[in-house]
Design a protein around this motif. Structure first.
Motif, PDB file in Angstrom:
ATOM      1  N   ARG A   1       0.842  -1.498  -0.098  1.00 12.71           N
ATOM      2  CA  ARG A   1      -0.071  -0.029  -0.045  1.00 12.71           C
ATOM      3  C   ARG A   1       0.707   1.280  -0.005  1.00 12.71           C
ATOM      4  NH1 ARG A   1       2.519   1.981   3.204  1.00 12.71           N
ATOM      5  NH2 ARG A   1       2.309   1.826   5.651  1.00 12.71           N
TER       6      ARG A   1
ATOM      7  N   GLU B   1      -1.099   9.906   8.102  1.00  7.99           N
ATOM      8  CA  GLU B   1      -0.055   9.124   8.798  1.00  7.99           C
ATOM      9  C   GLU B   1       0.021   9.373  10.345  1.00  7.99           C
ATOM     10  OE1 GLU B   1       1.079   6.562   6.728  1.00  7.99           O
ATOM     11  OE2 GLU B   1       1.797   8.004   5.407  1.00  7.99           O
TER      12      GLU B   1
ATOM     13  N   TYR C   1      -4.152   4.555  14.238  1.00 10.08           N
ATOM     14  CA  TYR C   1      -4.268   4.108  15.786  1.00 10.08           C
ATOM     15  C   TYR C   1      -4.789   5.031  16.647  1.00 10.08           C
ATOM     16  CZ  TYR C   1       0.394   5.818  15.933  1.00 10.08           C
ATOM     17  OH  TYR C   1       1.351   6.910  15.922  1.00 10.08           O
TER      18      TYR C   1
ATOM     19  N   VAL D   1       0.998  -2.343  15.341  1.00 13.99           N
ATOM     20  CA  VAL D   1       0.531  -1.281  14.669  1.00 13.99           C
ATOM     21  C   VAL D   1      -0.867  -1.070  14.491  1.00 13.99           C
ATOM     22  CG1 VAL D   1       2.524  -1.922  12.841  1.00 13.99           C
ATOM     23  CG2 VAL D   1       0.618  -3.533  12.868  1.00 13.99           C
TER      24      VAL D   1
ATOM     25  N   THR E   1      -4.552  -0.671  11.853  1.00 11.85           N
ATOM     26  CA  THR E   1      -5.268  -1.714  10.887  1.00 11.85           C
ATOM     27  C   THR E   1      -5.128  -1.070   9.456  1.00 11.85           C
ATOM     28  OG1 THR E   1      -7.226  -0.801  11.336  1.00 11.85           O
ATOM     29  CG2 THR E   1      -6.804  -2.744  12.388  1.00 11.85           C
ATOM     30  N   MET E   2      -4.617  -0.025   9.193  1.00 11.55           N
ATOM     31  CA  MET E   2      -4.557   0.667   7.857  1.00 11.55           C
ATOM     32  C   MET E   2      -3.913  -0.279   6.877  1.00 11.55           C
ATOM     33  SD  MET E   2      -2.915   3.861   6.378  1.00 11.55           S
ATOM     34  CE  MET E   2      -0.951   3.732   7.063  1.00 11.55           C
TER      35      MET E   2
ATOM     36  N   ASN F   1       8.871  -2.433  10.942  1.00 10.69           N
ATOM     37  CA  ASN F   1       8.043  -2.184  11.766  1.00 10.69           C
ATOM     38  C   ASN F   1       8.441  -3.162  13.167  1.00 10.69           C
ATOM     39  OD1 ASN F   1       5.980  -0.454  10.971  1.00 10.69           O
ATOM     40  ND2 ASN F   1       4.694  -2.024  10.115  1.00 10.69           N
TER      41      ASN F   1
ATOM     42  N   TYR G   1       8.227   3.622  17.044  1.00 11.90           N
ATOM     43  CA  TYR G   1       6.669   3.476  16.722  1.00 11.90           C
ATOM     44  C   TYR G   1       5.713   3.339  17.853  1.00 11.90           C
ATOM     45  CZ  TYR G   1       2.484   2.006  14.162  1.00 11.90           C
ATOM     46  OH  TYR G   1       1.117   2.066  13.735  1.00 11.90           O
TER      47      TYR G   1
HETATM   48  C1  GLA Z   1       3.000   1.508   9.883  1.00  7.85           C
HETATM   49  C2  GLA Z   1       1.715   0.969  10.571  1.00  7.85           C
HETATM   50  C3  GLA Z   1       0.300   1.478  10.072  1.00  7.85           C
HETATM   51  C4  GLA Z   1       0.313   3.159  10.387  1.00  7.85           C
HETATM   52  C5  GLA Z   1       1.589   3.715   9.663  1.00  7.85           C
HETATM   53  C6  GLA Z   1       1.464   5.111  10.010  1.00  7.85           C
HETATM   54  O1  GLA Z   1       2.627   1.571   8.503  1.00  7.85           O
HETATM   55  O2  GLA Z   1       1.629  -0.295  10.133  1.00  7.85           O
HETATM   56  O3  GLA Z   1      -0.770   0.754  11.050  1.00  7.85           O
HETATM   57  O4  GLA Z   1       0.233   3.481  11.835  1.00  7.85           O
HETATM   58  O5  GLA Z   1       2.633   3.277  10.316  1.00  7.85           O
HETATM   59  O6  GLA Z   1       0.560   5.883   9.498  1.00  7.85           O
END
Ligand code: GLA
Length: 349
Positions: A9, A15, A19, A146, A148-149, A194, A200
């Motif tokens: 993606r 951004e 979450y 992370v 869920t995007m 990640n 993060y």
């Molecule tokens: C990573 C996480 C996403 C989101 C982005 C920042 O890609 O996996 O869930 O938080 O960072 O937008």
């Protein structure tokens, strides 16, 4: 033999909002991850992926090992735990989504594998449930906290349109990307991973802390007034809140501008997002700033920003149709002369 795939993606805007129950706008990469899978009669799982050590384990014996196999183990663990009847399998993976580039190669892998398992074992899982299962695998077995995007995008996004996702309401709207825009993506050569990003998790914790101090459920409910209230108490947290509040606003404004075909406005919003991620959320690094500037200096580019979590990974640019490729290659060249690092053009392909 069952064959499935899923894309990576590119998040156009929104951004570090997922979450915080906010808004995001990802689209699919043309590059996809492909899984070929043959069911077995026993409980053994064997998976190969070019360039990586093969993995093997028995269902029910999944554990976090800190390698790429965690994505596979995570998926089978989640399915078994949810009561889905699966057996062992042999699988091969081929991915064109570059790992570490901030384009969610991990979500592409999880979703592609889940689709193959759904077909092979006739699982009752719709695309939304599948994306959430992928997310749970990443959170619980890989150990990355992370949002869920990425999994929703890998599961539902298509090339040529963006998904406007409202994380609070779990509402998804498809927004066509006008053909007058081209998306360029250039990987900085600095891997974003990640699972290794303590920073993060720290940002997430700061957002939760800020919401607690403000007495709200999540930063989705925060306002610029809250930023002012928080500033004397904790300037860092106030900046984090300002990013989330302003970024949600930018997603709304961007969608309006995109629908109106106003590329100049879209570009300005994208630039503002980068500035906010750099100054308020502190997730940019010098190389990403240099790459974003290099892209902005190219003909046809309307705006540029880091994409994904930050600390490395890629920069995206919105460019006039027909200028994306030259802009991306020109920026990569400029980036090399300024940093000595080799960037890689990911889009357009
Ligand atoms: C990573 C996480 C996403 C989101 C982005 C920042 O890609 O996996 O869930 O938080 O960072 O937008």
């Amino acid at each position: 033999m069952y064959r499935s795939d899923a894309p990576g993606r590119v998040n156009l805007i929104g951004e570090h909002t997922d979450y915080n129950e906010g808004l995001v706008l990802p689209t699919a990469t043309p590059q996809r991850t492909v899984v070929e899978l043959s069911p077995r009669e026993d409980q053994v799982v064997r998976v190969e992926s070019e360039g990586y050590m093969p993995i093997a384990y028995r269902l029910g014996e999944e554990r976090h090992c800190g390698d790429w196999g965690d994505y596979i183990r995570g998926v089978t663990w989640v399915l078994t735990k949810a009561g889905h009847a699966i057996r062992g399998f042999d699988a091969g993976i081929a991915s064109r989504v570059p790992p570490g580039a901030g384009l969610s190669s991990s979500a592409a892998l999880e979703v592609a594998l889940l689709r193959a398992l759904r077909d092979a074992f006739s699982l009752t899982l719709d695309d939304m449930a599948l994306a959430y299962a992928a997310h749970k695998a990443e959170r619980d077995v890989v150990g990355a906290r992370v949002g869920t995007m990425d999994q929703l995008a890998a599961g539902l996004a298509r090339v040529g349109e963006a998904l406007l996702i409202d994380m609070r309401r779990s509402e998804i709207e498809r927004v066509p990307i006008p053909t007058s825009v081209e998306i360029a993506v250039v990987y900085s050569g600095i891997a974003h991973d990640n699972a290794k990003q303590g920073a993060y998790n720290e940002r997430r914790a700061q957002c939760d802390d800020a919401a607690r101090r403000l007495g709200i459920v999540s930063l989705r409910d925060a306002t610029l007034g809250d930023v002012e209230r928080l500033a004397p108490q904790n300037a860092t947290l106030a900046r984090r809140v300002r990013h989330v509040v302003s970024e949600n606003e930018r997603v709304r404004a961007f969608v309006l501008a995109l629908r109106a075909g106003d590329l100049a406005r879209c570009g300005a919003i994208v630039d503002a997002s980068h500035a906010s991620l750099r100054e308020d959320f502190d997730v940019s690094i010098e190389e990403l700033d240099i790459l974003a500037d290099a892209l902005r200096s190219q003909r046809g580019v309307r705006g540029a920003r880091l994409v994904g979590a930050g600390f490395g990974g890629s920069v995206l640019a919105l460019a006039d149709a027909g200028t994306g490729s030259d802009a991306a290659h020109g920026a990569a060249e400029l980036y090399r002369s300024r940093t000595g690092r080799t960037a890689r053009v990911v889009m357009p392909v």
